[in-house]
Design a protein around this motif. Structure first.
Motif, PDB file in Angstrom:
ATOM      1  N   MET A   1       7.694  25.161 -59.228  1.00 25.49           N
ATOM      2  CA  MET A   1       8.079  24.700 -57.890  1.00 25.49           C
ATOM      3  C   MET A   1       6.995  25.155 -56.897  1.00 25.49           C
ATOM      4  SD  MET A   1      10.120  23.072 -56.018  1.00 25.49           S
ATOM      5  CE  MET A   1      11.767  22.785 -56.507  1.00 25.49           C
TER       6      MET A   1
ATOM      7  N   GLU B   1       6.840  38.530 -44.135  1.00 31.45           N
ATOM      8  CA  GLU B   1       5.615  37.765 -44.399  1.00 31.45           C
ATOM      9  C   GLU B   1       5.316  36.748 -43.337  1.00 31.45           C
ATOM     10  OE1 GLU B   1       6.005  37.186 -49.029  1.00 31.45           O
ATOM     11  OE2 GLU B   1       5.579  35.370 -47.940  1.00 31.45           O
TER      12      GLU B   1
ATOM     13  N   GLN C   1      13.316  41.373 -43.756  1.00 34.03           N
ATOM     14  CA  GLN C   1      12.391  40.397 -44.348  1.00 34.03           C
ATOM     15  C   GLN C   1      13.205  39.182 -44.702  1.00 34.03           C
ATOM     16  OE1 GLN C   1      12.471  39.583 -48.031  1.00 34.03           O
ATOM     17  NE2 GLN C   1      10.871  38.047 -47.856  1.00 34.03           N
TER      18      GLN C   1
ATOM     19  N   THR D   1       1.345  29.681 -45.544  1.00 34.32           N
ATOM     20  CA  THR D   1       2.508  28.866 -45.129  1.00 34.32           C
ATOM     21  C   THR D   1       2.165  27.868 -44.017  1.00 34.32           C
ATOM     22  OG1 THR D   1       3.265  30.640 -43.657  1.00 34.32           O
ATOM     23  CG2 THR D   1       4.305  30.500 -45.814  1.00 34.32           C
TER      24      THR D   1
ATOM     25  N   ALA E   1      22.613  22.353 -57.263  1.00 35.40           N
ATOM     26  CA  ALA E   1      21.466  21.568 -56.796  1.00 35.40           C
ATOM     27  C   ALA E   1      21.624  20.145 -57.316  1.00 35.40           C
ATOM     28  CB  ALA E   1      20.164  22.188 -57.295  1.00 35.40           C
ATOM     29  N   LYS E   2      20.791  19.267 -56.781  1.00 38.62           N
ATOM     30  CA  LYS E   2      20.751  17.854 -57.194  1.00 38.62           C
ATOM     31  C   LYS E   2      22.156  17.223 -57.200  1.00 38.62           C
ATOM     32  CE  LYS E   2      16.347  18.162 -57.611  1.00 38.62           C
ATOM     33  NZ  LYS E   2      15.599  17.803 -56.412  1.00 38.62           N
TER      34      LYS E   2
ATOM     35  N   PRO F   1      22.335  27.745 -52.400  1.00 37.03           N
ATOM     36  CA  PRO F   1      23.546  26.964 -52.647  1.00 37.03           C
ATOM     37  C   PRO F   1      23.932  27.136 -54.122  1.00 37.03           C
ATOM     38  CG  PRO F   1      21.834  25.620 -51.584  1.00 37.03           C
ATOM     39  CD  PRO F   1      21.195  26.903 -51.981  1.00 37.03           C
TER      40      PRO F   1
ATOM     41  N   VAL G   1      11.638  25.133 -62.427  1.00 33.94           N
ATOM     42  CA  VAL G   1      12.795  24.272 -62.666  1.00 33.94           C
ATOM     43  C   VAL G   1      12.855  23.960 -64.161  1.00 33.94           C
ATOM     44  CG1 VAL G   1      13.787  21.991 -62.223  1.00 33.94           C
ATOM     45  CG2 VAL G   1      12.748  23.295 -60.342  1.00 33.94           C
ATOM     46  N   MET G   2      14.008  24.195 -64.763  1.00 30.33           N
ATOM     47  CA  MET G   2      14.227  23.972 -66.208  1.00 30.33           C
ATOM     48  C   MET G   2      13.153  24.680 -67.043  1.00 30.33           C
ATOM     49  SD  MET G   2      17.006  22.282 -66.090  1.00 30.33           S
ATOM     50  CE  MET G   2      17.777  22.088 -64.478  1.00 30.33           C
TER      51      MET G   2
ATOM     52  N   VAL H   1      11.208  31.877 -46.502  1.00 27.22           N
ATOM     53  CA  VAL H   1      11.144  30.703 -45.642  1.00 27.22           C
ATOM     54  C   VAL H   1      12.233  29.720 -46.064  1.00 27.22           C
ATOM     55  CG1 VAL H   1       8.750  30.775 -44.914  1.00 27.22           C
ATOM     56  CG2 VAL H   1       9.302  29.835 -47.149  1.00 27.22           C
TER      57      VAL H   1
ATOM     58  N   SER I   1      12.883  32.227 -59.511  1.00 31.27           N
ATOM     59  CA  SER I   1      12.509  31.691 -58.186  1.00 31.27           C
ATOM     60  C   SER I   1      11.492  30.574 -58.283  1.00 31.27           C
ATOM     61  CB  SER I   1      11.850  32.784 -57.334  1.00 31.27           C
ATOM     62  OG  SER I   1      12.732  33.795 -57.015  1.00 31.27           O
TER      63      SER I   1
ATOM     64  N   GLU J   1      17.657  29.751 -59.584  1.00 33.24           N
ATOM     65  CA  GLU J   1      18.883  30.038 -60.345  1.00 33.24           C
ATOM     66  C   GLU J   1      18.961  31.535 -60.636  1.00 33.24           C
ATOM     67  OE1 GLU J   1      18.488  27.743 -63.984  1.00 33.24           O
ATOM     68  OE2 GLU J   1      16.793  28.938 -64.677  1.00 33.24           O
TER      69      GLU J   1
ATOM     70  N   ALA K   1      -1.579  31.831 -49.074  1.00 34.20           N
ATOM     71  CA  ALA K   1      -0.377  31.266 -49.720  1.00 34.20           C
ATOM     72  C   ALA K   1      -0.473  29.749 -49.584  1.00 34.20           C
ATOM     73  CB  ALA K   1       0.884  31.854 -49.090  1.00 34.20           C
TER      74      ALA K   1
HETATM   75  O1  0RQ Z   1      14.272  20.209 -54.356  1.00 33.75           O
HETATM   76  O2  0RQ Z   1      13.517  19.201 -52.275  1.00 33.75           O
HETATM   77  O3  0RQ Z   1      13.248  18.022 -54.455  1.00 33.75           O
HETATM   78  O4  0RQ Z   1      15.521  18.335 -53.459  1.00 33.75           O
HETATM   79  O5  0RQ Z   1      14.380  23.124 -55.164  1.00 33.75           O
HETATM   80  O6  0RQ Z   1      15.548  23.994 -52.809  1.00 33.75           O
HETATM   81  O7  0RQ Z   1      17.790  24.539 -51.892  1.00 33.75           O
HETATM   82  O8  0RQ Z   1      16.058  23.372 -50.416  1.00 33.75           O
HETATM   83  O9  0RQ Z   1      15.850  25.801 -51.089  1.00 33.75           O
HETATM   84  O10 0RQ Z   1      13.702  25.408 -49.789  1.00 33.75           O
HETATM   85  O11 0RQ Z   1      14.883  27.647 -49.913  1.00 33.75           O
HETATM   86  O12 0RQ Z   1      13.680  26.711 -51.880  1.00 33.75           O
HETATM   87  C1  0RQ Z   1      13.436  29.113 -54.663  1.00 33.75           C
HETATM   88  C2  0RQ Z   1      12.126  27.049 -54.269  1.00 33.75           C
HETATM   89  C3  0RQ Z   1      14.136  27.576 -52.871  1.00 33.75           C
HETATM   90  C4  0RQ Z   1      12.060  28.925 -52.559  1.00 33.75           C
HETATM   91  C5  0RQ Z   1      12.933  28.169 -53.616  1.00 33.75           C
HETATM   92  C6  0RQ Z   1      15.382  22.371 -55.825  1.00 33.75           C
HETATM   93  C7  0RQ Z   1      16.133  21.689 -54.708  1.00 33.75           C
HETATM   94  C8  0RQ Z   1      14.988  21.299 -53.795  1.00 33.75           C
HETATM   95  C9  0RQ Z   1      14.240  23.507 -52.789  1.00 33.75           C
HETATM   96  P1  0RQ Z   1      14.126  18.830 -53.574  1.00 33.75           P
HETATM   97  P2  0RQ Z   1      16.368  24.355 -51.486  1.00 33.75           P
HETATM   98  P3  0RQ Z   1      14.498  26.386 -50.550  1.00 33.75           P
HETATM   99  C10 0RQ Z   1       8.633  34.244 -48.694  1.00 33.75           C
HETATM  100  C11 0RQ Z   1       9.330  34.470 -50.007  1.00 33.75           C
HETATM  101  C12 0RQ Z   1       9.868  31.708 -54.067  1.00 33.75           C
HETATM  102  C13 0RQ Z   1       8.955  32.315 -53.042  1.00 33.75           C
HETATM  103  C14 0RQ Z   1       9.637  33.182 -52.036  1.00 33.75           C
HETATM  104  C15 0RQ Z   1      10.840  29.585 -53.171  1.00 33.75           C
HETATM  105  C16 0RQ Z   1      14.055  22.498 -53.926  1.00 33.75           C
HETATM  106  O13 0RQ Z   1      12.848  29.890 -51.939  1.00 33.75           O
HETATM  107  O14 0RQ Z   1       9.820  28.947 -53.380  1.00 33.75           O
HETATM  108  O15 0RQ Z   1      10.817  33.462 -52.106  1.00 33.75           O
HETATM  109  N1  0RQ Z   1      10.937  30.924 -53.486  1.00 33.75           N
HETATM  110  N2  0RQ Z   1       8.862  33.646 -51.079  1.00 33.75           N
HETATM  111  O16 0RQ Z   1      16.857  20.575 -55.173  1.00 33.75           O
HETATM  112  C17 0RQ Z   1      16.589  22.392 -60.053  1.00 33.75           C
HETATM  113  C18 0RQ Z   1      17.794  24.339 -59.559  1.00 33.75           C
HETATM  114  C19 0RQ Z   1      17.348  24.219 -58.205  1.00 33.75           C
HETATM  115  C20 0RQ Z   1      16.516  23.159 -57.894  1.00 33.75           C
HETATM  116  C21 0RQ Z   1      16.863  24.372 -56.113  1.00 33.75           C
HETATM  117  N3  0RQ Z   1      18.598  25.317 -59.940  1.00 33.75           N
HETATM  118  N4  0RQ Z   1      17.378  23.409 -60.431  1.00 33.75           N
HETATM  119  N5  0RQ Z   1      16.116  22.250 -58.789  1.00 33.75           N
HETATM  120  N6  0RQ Z   1      16.241  23.287 -56.583  1.00 33.75           N
HETATM  121  N7  0RQ Z   1      17.562  24.963 -57.088  1.00 33.75           N
HETATM  122  C22 0RQ Z   1       7.691  33.067 -48.532  1.00 33.75           C
HETATM  123  C23 0RQ Z   1       6.373  33.200 -49.249  1.00 33.75           C
HETATM  124  O17 0RQ Z   1       6.275  33.828 -50.229  1.00 33.75           O
HETATM  125  C24 0RQ Z   1       5.164  32.533 -48.731  1.00 33.75           C
END
Ligand code: 0RQ
Length: 504
Positions: free
Chosen positions: A382, A293, A266, A36, A406-407, A403, A376-377, A269, A373, A364, A70
């Motif tokens: 991601m 983490e 826990q 990170t 999104a978008k 939330p 996307v689609m 991020v 997690s 989603e 990571a």
């Molecule tokens: O995209 O920045 O291009 O607009 O995803 O979304 O709402 O800012 O949320 O930063 O918390 O990320 C799941 C990716 C969420 C993250 C995920 C798009 C949204 C935006 C980011 P833009 P937000 P976050 C400890 C735990 C897996 C790893 C994990 C993640 C971008 O939490 O990577 O949990 N999790 N590790 O627009 C299309 C949807 C969307 C979408 C969000 N439904 N469809 N795009 N986005 N929802 C850390 C470690 O493991 C190291």
């Protein structure tokens, strides 16, 4: 030369990043430090990227396979991805250039649970590791390494790699010495023993990383900062989600299911977890602990306020101001923070024993509680699963937060069927959006769906979801988890075709 390299033999290995990069060849597999955006090597990756670009300019093939803890930073993932230098990579990443190369097919990406990455390296699934490239704040007279702002997979990479390159970074505080707890008791079955952690603050290893010194081929002196992205200010939705989660914890205490000071926390991020930490800061909770983490700004605030007794993690993920604060006060914080190998920070055995309370972000969730997690689609990667699976399946309480849209409202985070599954309906327990909270514990699929739709979906999508569910219930022959398979992904295909999941 830096006084930070106290070992005479290792001092002889100091060279420039360019000279060290010249030791690396096409097809080499490299285990980089970094987690990170913390504790990753700052100089070698850029020098290697330059060397790769020069080879490509001459028409020669040159890619390396990249292993990390990571995500890293633009200087590592970004630099190597920009020159099409990464053939294959594992595990978690979040750099935009790296993500693009994964999604355009340039780089292979193997996305695995962070707790399992080291084990899989030891099992040999990825082949031989040629180099370990790690960051140190100091090398002792005996040749032991004091790591920096992350531990990640450094120990396993140094253990298995043929050669080791160390960057000694004078930007990192020397007072980090004593914060790390490097456990070396890993073995493959049938020789495993219990990991003796019964409290987040337990120290079970060594403050130094012992490395085979004869493997060290280069030492590079650096002084660059960690990447340290600042957090966005906490928005209304994040505050609402944090409020629902904290009320839920409060109720769990009232029900007698968890103690007054909660259980080790826990958090993933991002913006919402930071809002949760801010909520904890303004609560009357005391003697909190964390088994997680990454250490984020909010945890530093909790330590400063005397509310968080101890936090165990594998890395920092601090904004520039807080990284500065850490560098100034590491001698104080090391009494409250333990940085461990990610095999331990994320170990299912320890997470289960301690009864960790987890909260992670999601892309989603579907009406039955399956969670995506990562994709996307269904197809566009991601970041990766990171540690979310390690914690979600093994935590005492596992929540997913997001939330509800999104978008700009075009996408619903609650869909009929998730387009990729990272966490099955058996793993997650609670789903929270700014609309509300769905506690799924003990519920059957047909009890879950109305609750998720009513409590968590955005009002713009709620009637459409209810309509889908009611027709599925009516028309699907099997009533346990009713679906209309010819329609289940229509929300995603509609978005891909029209730019919105909404019906015109
Ligand atoms: O995209 O920045 O291009 O607009 O995803 O979304 O709402 O800012 O949320 O930063 O918390 O990320 C799941 C990716 C969420 C993250 C995920 C798009 C949204 C935006 C980011 P833009 P937000 P976050 C400890 C735990 C897996 C790893 C994990 C993640 C971008 O939490 O990577 O949990 N999790 N590790 O627009 C299309 C949807 C969307 C979408 C969000 N439904 N469809 N795009 N986005 N929802 C850390 C470690 O493991 C190291």
């Amino acid at each position: 030369m830096s006084e930070r390299i106290a070992n005479a033999a290792l001092r002889q290995k100091v060279m420039s990043a360019d000279d060290a990069a010249a030791l690396i060849h096409d097809g080499d597999q490299i285990g980089f430090g970094g987690f990170t955006g913390s504790g990753y090597p700052k100089a070698l990756p850029g020098a290697l990227a330059k060397r790769i670009q020069e080879s490509h300019d001459r028409g020669e093939k040159f890619t390396v396979n990249v292993f990390t803890g990571a995500s890293t930073a633009p200087e590592l993932d970004g630099a190597l991805a920009a020159v099409d230098g990464i053939g294959w990579r594992m595990p978690y990443q979040s750099d935009p250039q790296m993500r693009n190369k994964i999604n355009d097919g340039t780089s292979f990406y193997t996305d695995i649970h962070l707790s399992e990455s080291g084990m899989m390296v030891r099992q040999g699934f990825f082949g031989n590791v040629d180099f370990a490239v790690i960051e140190a704040t100091r090398i002792t007279e005996d040749g032991d390494v004091v790591l920096t702002s992350s531990v990640g997979n450094n120990a396993v990479y140094c253990e298995v790699a043929d050669k080791i390159i160390i960057e000694v970074n004078s930007w990192q505080s020397e007072d980090l010495e004593g914060m790390h707890d490097i456990y070396g008791g890993f073995a493959l079955p049938p020789n495993r023993v219990p990991i003796p952690i019964t409290h987040p603050g337990d120290r079970i290893g060594d403050k130094f990383l012992h490395i085979p010194q004869n493997k060290v081929v280069a030492i590079i002196e650096t002084d660059g900062p960690d990447r340290n992205t600042p957090f966005k200010p906490i928005d209304d939705d994040s505050r609402k989600i944090a409020g629902f989660l904290l009320d839920f914890y409060d109720n769990e205490v009232k029900q007698g299911r968890i103690p007054k000071n909660l259980l080790p926390l826990q958090s993933g991020v991002g913006n919402i977890p930071n809002a949760v930490l801010d909520g904890l800061l303004h609560s009357d909770l005391e003697h909190l602990t964390s088994y997680t983490e990454v250490i984020q700004d909010g945890m530093i605030d909790l330590i400063d306020a005397g509310k968080l007794d101890v936090a165990s993690a594998t890395a920092f993920s601090l904004s520039p101001d807080y990284a500065h604060k850490m560098n100034e006060n590491a001698a104080f914080y090391r009494d409250h923070i333990i940085l461990r190998p990610q095999e331990i920070s994320n170990h299912p055995e320890v997470i289960r024993r301690l009864g960790v309370i987890g909260a992670n972000g999601m892309i989603e969730a579907d009406i039955y509680g399956n969670v995506n997690s990562t994709h996307v689609m269904g197809s566009r990667m991601m970041n990766g699963i990171g540690g979310s699976g390690d914690f979600t399946r093994n935590a005492y309480i596992s929540a997913f937060v997001s939330p509800s849209t999104a978008k700009g409202g075009a996408i619903s985070a609650i869909v009929p069927m998730v387009s990729h599954v990272d966490h099955t309906e058996h793993d997650g327990m609670v789903i929270i959006t700014e609309q509300g909270i769905a506690d799924l514990r003990g519920l059957a699929p047909r009890q879950r769906a109305p609750k998720i739709i009513e409590n968590c979906a955005h009002p713009d999508f709620r009637p459409m979801l209810l309509d889908y569910y009611e027709r599925a219930l009516r028309d699907c022959k099997f009533k346990h988890t009713p679906h209309l398979l010819n329609e289940a992904y229509s929300w995603h295909t509609r978005f891909l075709e029209t730019g919105t999941m909404k019906l015109s």
